[in-house]
Enzyme design. Structure first.
Site, PDB file in Angstrom:
ATOM      1  CD  GLU A  56       2.856 -24.744  -8.431  1.00  0.00           C
ATOM      2  OE1 GLU A  56       2.592 -23.534  -8.270  1.00  0.00           O
ATOM      3  OE2 GLU A  56       1.990 -25.626  -8.434  1.00  0.00           O
ATOM      4  CE1 TYR A  92       0.946 -22.190  -4.049  1.00  0.00           C
ATOM      5  CE2 TYR A  92       2.459 -21.507  -5.782  1.00  0.00           C
ATOM      6  CZ  TYR A  92       1.335 -22.205  -5.372  1.00  0.00           C
ATOM      7  OH  TYR A  92       0.624 -22.934  -6.284  1.00  0.00           O
ATOM      8  CG  ASP A  95      -2.443 -20.103  -4.765  1.00  0.00           C
ATOM      9  OD1 ASP A  95      -3.404 -20.293  -3.962  1.00  0.00           O
ATOM     10  OD2 ASP A  95      -2.452 -20.563  -5.924  1.00  0.00           O
ATOM     11  CB  CYS A 118     -13.925 -20.450  -4.106  1.00  0.00           C
ATOM     12  SG  CYS A 118     -14.158 -19.299  -2.730  1.00  0.00           S
ATOM     13  CB  CYS A 127     -18.781 -24.494  -3.215  1.00  0.00           C
ATOM     14  SG  CYS A 127     -17.260 -24.497  -2.228  1.00  0.00           S
ATOM     15  CB  CYS A 151     -18.671 -21.481   2.991  1.00  0.00           C
ATOM     16  SG  CYS A 151     -17.962 -19.882   2.498  1.00  0.00           S
TER      17      CYS A 151
END
Length: 339
Positions: A41, A124, A142, A194, A204, A210
């Site tokens: 990360e 995060y 993020d 996405c 998706c 959406c």
């Protein structure tokens, strides 16, 4: 679709389509190694998965545990990090590893709040480690998640002002069950489906609910506040190669841009020039350009071959391959070795 249904649907998609990454365990495989998750990360901040994987393999081969990394020499870690950019991350990496050893008995705290107290770990990263390694229902937000949620919930307010609202919406969908898999699932969704441009809405898993897709504006979200133009800074670097092939480099100050890294002796980046590190027949090779987060940089590259007994006022001669240098300094090295 209810929040619970959204998370269940995304986890079903993730079970079939999860990316295979060296720091991950398969979906449903339980808790991951917190050291590997933390390391990945930190490396992934402001960087792509493709760029990180080689660094991750080298780091974990050389320092397989947090204890190994905490005991490493600063210069070795900075040299291994060279080229990955945002070098404060490498300094924080060492500080964090040493804090884990000194203050936590070699074990990472198991909660988001505990992780936040460690050097270099922000909201995060703390949420990602807590969810993926310890199973806490912490919400990761993020750039990928911001994009996915802004489109899913039709958030047209521009970033960064919209981030608190996006975070609240993301928290509502984060499940108590399998939060680590869910965190990785929503990041994978943003990275592979996405995407910023030309999102693949037709495949998706959240296509139906959406709202941005329904409005035909998915590719325009999230909105972002207008950026101010980056200023240009200028300087000079002197590359001196000794007769035995060694190069003149200096250790940059521990704090600031490229802190703790090897670099060429250079002038301040204010355009005012400066004094060469030694007397030599300097040849102008042209310039290199680099862009940092807040400014563009243009450096004039001066090069000289110097005798074995050269005595510089700054720096010391070292054998280099170029890989030890940060990217902007590596560009100068490439210019000199190709000339």
């Amino acid at each position: 679709m209810r929040d619970e249904e959204l998370s269940e649907h995304l986890l079903t998609w993730y079970d079939a389509h999860a990316r295979v990454l060296p720091w991950r365990i398969p979906p449903g495989g339980g808790a991951a190694d917190p050291y590997r998750i933390w390391l990945s990360e930190v490396m992934l901040q402001q960087t792509t998965v493709a760029a990180v994987q080689g660094y991750f393999h080298r780091f974990t081969a050389r320092w397989p545990t947090v204890a190994d990394l905490a005991a490493a020499e600063d210069a070795d870690v900075m040299a291994e990090w060279a080229g990955l950019g945002y070098y404060a991350r490498a300094r924080n990496l060492l500080a964090c590893a040493r804090a884990v050893m000194a203050d936590h008995g070699g074990r990472f705290p198991a909660t988001r709040d505990g992780l936040l107290a460690l050097p270099g770990i922000g909201p995060y990263t703390a949420a990602a480690i807590a969810a993926i390694a310890f199973g806490e229902a912490a919400t990761v937000v993020d750039g990928n998640v911001e994009r996915v949620i802004a489109r899913l919930r039709h958030v047209e307010d521009p970033l960064p002002a919209a981030k608190p609202r996006i975070t609240r919406l993301a928290e509502a969908i984060t499940p108590a069950d399998r939060p680590g898999d869910y965190a990785q699932a929503i990041m994978d969704l943003g990275a592979t489906i996405c995407t910023p441009r030309n999102p693949a809405c037709g495949i998706c898993p959240w296509m139906a609910p959406c709202r941005a897709r329904a409005e035909g504006i998915a590719a325009t979200l999230p909105r972002k506040a207008a950026k101010t133009a980056k200023p240009l800074r200028e300087g000079v670097i002197w590359l001196a190669r000794r007769a035995d092939g060694a190069w003149l480099v200096e250790d940059r100050p521990a704090r600031g841009l490229l802190g703790g890294m090897w670099g060429w002796p250079g002038s301040p980046w204010d355009g005012g020039g400066g004094a060469a590190p030694l007397t030599a027949d300097w040849r102008d090779l042209g310039e290199v350009r680099h862009t940092f987060s807040h400014f563009h940089l243009r450096l004039q590259v001066l090069f000289a071959e110097v005798p074995q007994g050269a005595n510089p006022e700054r720096g010391q001669f070292r054998t280099l391959t170029g890989r030890e240098l940060p990217t902007v300094m590596r560009k100068g090295y490439a210019l000199a070795t190709l000339s």
